[in-house]
Design a protein around this motif. Structure first.
Motif, short mmCIF file in Angstrom:
data_model
loop_
_atom_site.label_atom_id
_atom_site.label_comp_id
_atom_site.label_asym_id
_atom_site.label_seq_id
_atom_site.Cartn_x
_atom_site.Cartn_y
_atom_site.Cartn_z
N VAL A 267 -27.47 -29.64 -16.34
CA VAL A 267 -28.23 -29.97 -15.24
C VAL A 267 -28.98 -28.95 -14.60
N PHE A 268 -30.17 -28.94 -14.27
CA PHE A 268 -31.13 -27.70 -13.64
C PHE A 268 -31.54 -28.10 -12.31
N CYS A 269 -31.13 -27.14 -11.32
CA CYS A 269 -31.35 -27.47 -9.97
C CYS A 269 -32.76 -26.74 -9.28
N SER A 270 -33.56 -27.58 -8.88
CA SER A 270 -34.73 -26.63 -8.17
C SER A 270 -34.70 -27.02 -6.73
N PRO A 271 -33.73 -26.22 -5.80
CA PRO A 271 -33.57 -26.74 -4.53
C PRO A 271 -34.78 -26.45 -3.42
N ASN A 272 -35.65 -25.94 -3.87
CA ASN A 272 -36.69 -25.19 -3.07
C ASN A 272 -37.21 -26.17 -1.80
N THR A 273 -37.12 -25.17 -0.67
CA THR A 273 -37.58 -26.01 0.55
C THR A 273 -38.93 -25.94 1.15
N GLY A 274 -39.77 -25.33 0.18
CA GLY A 274 -41.18 -25.34 0.45
C GLY A 274 -41.78 -24.02 -0.26
N GLY A 275 -43.06 -23.96 0.18
CA GLY A 275 -43.76 -22.58 -0.46
C GLY A 275 -44.32 -22.58 -1.74
N GLU A 276 -43.86 -23.81 -2.47
CA GLU A 276 -44.35 -23.68 -4.15
C GLU A 276 -45.51 -24.32 -4.17
N SER A 277 -46.41 -23.91 -4.88
CA SER A 277 -47.74 -24.49 -4.99
C SER A 277 -47.64 -25.46 -6.21
N PHE A 278 -46.85 -25.02 -7.28
CA PHE A 278 -46.91 -25.60 -8.52
C PHE A 278 -45.16 -25.82 -8.99
N GLY A 279 -44.63 -24.78 -8.96
CA GLY A 279 -42.92 -24.49 -9.44
C GLY A 279 -43.07 -24.55 -10.80
N ILE A 280 -43.49 -23.33 -11.25
CA ILE A 280 -43.35 -22.89 -12.72
C ILE A 280 -42.15 -23.13 -13.05
N VAL A 281 -41.15 -22.67 -12.30
CA VAL A 281 -39.73 -22.46 -13.05
C VAL A 281 -39.30 -23.81 -13.38
N THR A 282 -39.63 -24.77 -12.64
CA THR A 282 -39.33 -26.29 -12.79
C THR A 282 -40.10 -26.84 -13.91
N ALA A 283 -41.32 -26.38 -14.14
CA ALA A 283 -42.04 -26.78 -15.48
C ALA A 283 -41.43 -26.34 -16.63
N GLU A 284 -40.77 -24.95 -16.46
CA GLU A 284 -40.24 -24.35 -17.77
C GLU A 284 -39.15 -25.07 -17.95
N ALA A 285 -38.09 -25.54 -16.84
CA ALA A 285 -36.88 -26.21 -17.21
C ALA A 285 -37.40 -27.47 -17.88
N MET A 286 -38.54 -28.04 -17.52
CA MET A 286 -38.83 -29.29 -18.23
C MET A 286 -39.19 -29.03 -19.58
N ALA A 287 -39.75 -27.88 -19.91
CA ALA A 287 -40.26 -27.71 -21.33
C ALA A 287 -38.91 -27.26 -22.13
N ALA A 288 -37.79 -26.86 -21.53
CA ALA A 288 -36.81 -26.89 -22.35
C ALA A 288 -35.72 -28.10 -22.49
N GLY A 289 -36.47 -29.10 -21.72
CA GLY A 289 -35.66 -30.37 -21.98
C GLY A 289 -34.21 -30.36 -21.25
N VAL A 290 -34.29 -29.82 -20.20
CA VAL A 290 -32.89 -29.90 -19.46
C VAL A 290 -33.14 -30.95 -18.30
N PRO A 291 -32.29 -31.93 -18.02
CA PRO A 291 -32.33 -32.73 -17.02
C PRO A 291 -32.44 -32.05 -15.66
N ILE A 292 -33.31 -32.39 -14.97
CA ILE A 292 -33.74 -31.57 -13.73
C ILE A 292 -33.22 -32.47 -12.31
N VAL A 293 -32.57 -31.71 -11.44
CA VAL A 293 -32.47 -32.29 -10.08
C VAL A 293 -33.28 -31.47 -8.93
N ALA A 294 -34.36 -31.94 -8.42
CA ALA A 294 -35.36 -31.33 -7.62
C ALA A 294 -35.36 -31.61 -6.05
N SER A 295 -35.92 -30.77 -5.11
CA SER A 295 -36.07 -31.15 -3.62
C SER A 295 -37.17 -32.03 -3.96
N ASP A 296 -37.65 -32.92 -2.93
CA ASP A 296 -38.80 -33.92 -3.09
C ASP A 296 -39.89 -33.40 -2.33
#
Lengths: 382, 162
Positions: A267-296
């Motif tokens: 599981v990949f975690c993106s716990p960012n609390t703000g300040g992201e305009s896009f979230g490139i790291v999260t998109a890269e994790a999506m491209a790797a096909g790893v299940p993601i849990v991220a802040s809303d």
């Protein structure tokens, strides 16, 4: 289409602009276009087939730090020859406000020119644009692209005129397959994190708090953390002693290892609390096909399609993160479903899509224009 | 008795003369440092202005122009970077521009080129000299301070043991 692209920074130094140009050029080539990139590079650096070296970049102080740039009449002559030989339909310069190849290309070229602005330019540097010799170059640009809303705002407020915003793409292909790091994810399962460890907005502190709960519930679960920090020891100090040997810090990792990290966890975690305009790291994790849990936060809600392509938890709530991650770790079917949905969702951010947006800018500026040529007046040196 | 008084007066006179001589010397050294600093400042200002003239002359390519202009700008905008660092940046930017192979040949023969290049080089050389002199003065003054402190300590000790 015959496309000439200029890179202001040394090709052999890793950097965001170089990466952008590489991904864009390769996506355009995949679409069947004829692309040539000119970039400063050391003579012995192996270059991709589509890159022309413009000679070694010189380290010079610029804007309070040292940059490796190409300037001077020799570089000008190389750019002129490249344009002359290229017979381009459109010239695409990157960061033309930097004293390097792109500015030189604007100076010596005539015809359709597109410029991409990558950074939000500090005010002090804008003043310099008023120098006639720079202004002449910038005024030849027919179409302007900004990679972010911040970069666009800078242009509008300080230089004038407008730009279309076309964000960076994700080279999804590069993330699709990689070997996990040896011994990962392991029988007890693993959660991954990528990003600066000591930047509170990246939210590592939320994940560490959640791991206190998760780690106690699941005796084999490990945490894999990659990213730079001023003091990595500080991170381990925040983990209870009993769990410390199950938190692995890799420090800053290379591009290749970053992909391997993504393939090393359940599981990949993106716990960012703000300040992201896009979230490139999260998109890269999506491209790797790893299940993601991220802040809303808004950015993640959007890229993860409101929770369809990844589990969302309440931003900053470690308890909610522990529950969401625990549920996901226990449910392989849900993991597979999220992974498949993420791969579909991230396709919208692939470079091939971004390249098509850039291409429509090219198509607009070439309308009613001739080929790119060398100006008669621009920078004649013996 | 009279002899004792005479010795005391002589000693007081000696100490007075010594102290005022020392103060005068330190004062002179300080004045010299101030002058060297003013001279250094003047040469730096002159170098900035001729470098900017070169940057906006149209003799150079726009990248080199922008590089020089931004370095000059840095020396004036001391809010973002300390002045000494900004001046060193300008030194390095000028060196990078002038040390390009065949730099001279590339602008030779253009109108006003030779004069302007000579002016920039002269200004840069003056900065080099003025900085050297200033550093010498500062070092000499610091040394004088250290030496001046030594006899004071000796006098103190002599007085205490008496």
């Amino acid at each position: 289409m015959k496309i000439g692209i200029t890179c202001p920074y040394s090709w052999d130094v890793p950097g965001g602009v170089q990466q952008h140009i590489r991904d864009l050029a390769e996506a355009l080539i995949d679409e069947g276009h004829d692309v040539s990139v000119i970039s400063p590079a050391d003579d012995d650096t192996p270059l991709p087939r589509y890159v022309t070296g413009a000679g070694r970049a010189v380290p010079v102080p610029y804007n309070g730090s040292v940059a490796r740039l190409s300037f001077g009449f020799l570089s000008t002559n190389r750019v002129r020859r490249w344009i002359k030989d290229g017979g381009f339909d459109v010239l695409h310069v990157h960061e033309p406000e930097i004293p390097s190849l792109s500015l030189l290309a604007c100076w010596v070229a005539s015809g359709p020119i597109v410029a991409t602005f990558h950074t939000a330019i500090p005010r002090s540097r804008i003043l310099l644009v008023t120098y006639a010799v720079v202004r002449t170059g910038l005024e030849k640009i027919n179409g302007r692209i900004a990679v972010s809303e911040a970069a666009r705002t800078t242009l509008v407020e300080h230089i004038g005129g407008d730009a279309v915003v076309i964000p960076n793409g994700v080279a999804t292909r590069r993330y699709r397959k990689a070997d996990p790091l040896p011994g990962w994810p392991g029988p007890g399962g693993a959660i991954g994190f990528l990003g600066r460890l000591d930047e509170p907005r990246k939210g590592l502190q939320v994940l560490l708090k959640a791991f206190e709960v998760l780690g106690q519930e699941r005796p084999g679960l490990r945490l894999l953390i990659a990213g730079p920090a001023a003091d990595p020891g500080d991170v381990l100090d925040r983990v209870p002693a009993a769990l410390r040997d199950r938190v692995v810090l890799l420090g800053q990792v290379s591009e290749e290892d970053k992909v391997r990290v993504l393939h090393s966890v359940d599981v990949f975690c993106s716990p960012n609390t703000g300040g992201e305009s896009f979230g490139i790291v999260t998109a890269e994790a999506m491209a790797a096909g790893v299940p993601i849990v991220a802040s809303d936060i808004e950015a993640f809600r959007q890229v993860l399609r409101g929770g369809e392509a990844g589990e969302l938890f309440t931003t900053g709530d470690a308890g909610d993160l522990a529950r969401a991650a625990g549920r996901l770790l226990d449910d392989p079917a849900r993991q597979a479903a999220l992974s498949a949905a993420a791969l579909v969702a991230v396709a919208a951010y692939d470079w091939s899509v971004v390249a098509r947006s850039v291409l429509s800018v090219y198509e607009t500026v070439v309308l009613g224009s001739t080929q790119v040529a060398v100006t008669a007046s621009g920078g004649e040196f013996p | 008795m009279i002899a004792d008084i005479a010795i005391v007066i002589a000693a007081a006179l000696f100490i007075g003369v010594y102290v005022s001589w020392r103060a005068g010397r330190i004062d002179r050294l300080h004045a010299r440092v101030d002058m060297a600093q003013a001279a250094l400042d003047a040469t730096l200002v002159r170098r900035s202005s001729v470098a900017l003239e070169l940057a906006t002359s149209g003799l150079l390519d726009p990248a080199t122009s922008l590089l020089l202009a931004s370095a000059v700008h840095g020396t004036k905008d001391i809010t973002s970077r300390p002045r000494d660092l900004a001046e060193s940046d300008l030194t390095r930017a000028l060196r990078a521009a002038f040390s390009q192979p065949d730099f001279r040949a590339s602008i030779n023969g253009k109108e006003g080129a030779d004069e302007l290049l000579a002016e920039v080089e002269a200004a840069a050389h003056q900065v080099f000299l003025a900085r050297k002199f200033y550093n010498d003065m500062v070092a000499a003054t610091r040394e004088a301070y250290l030496l001046a402190q030594a006899p004071t300590v000796e006098l103190e000790l002599a007085r205490r043991s008496a």
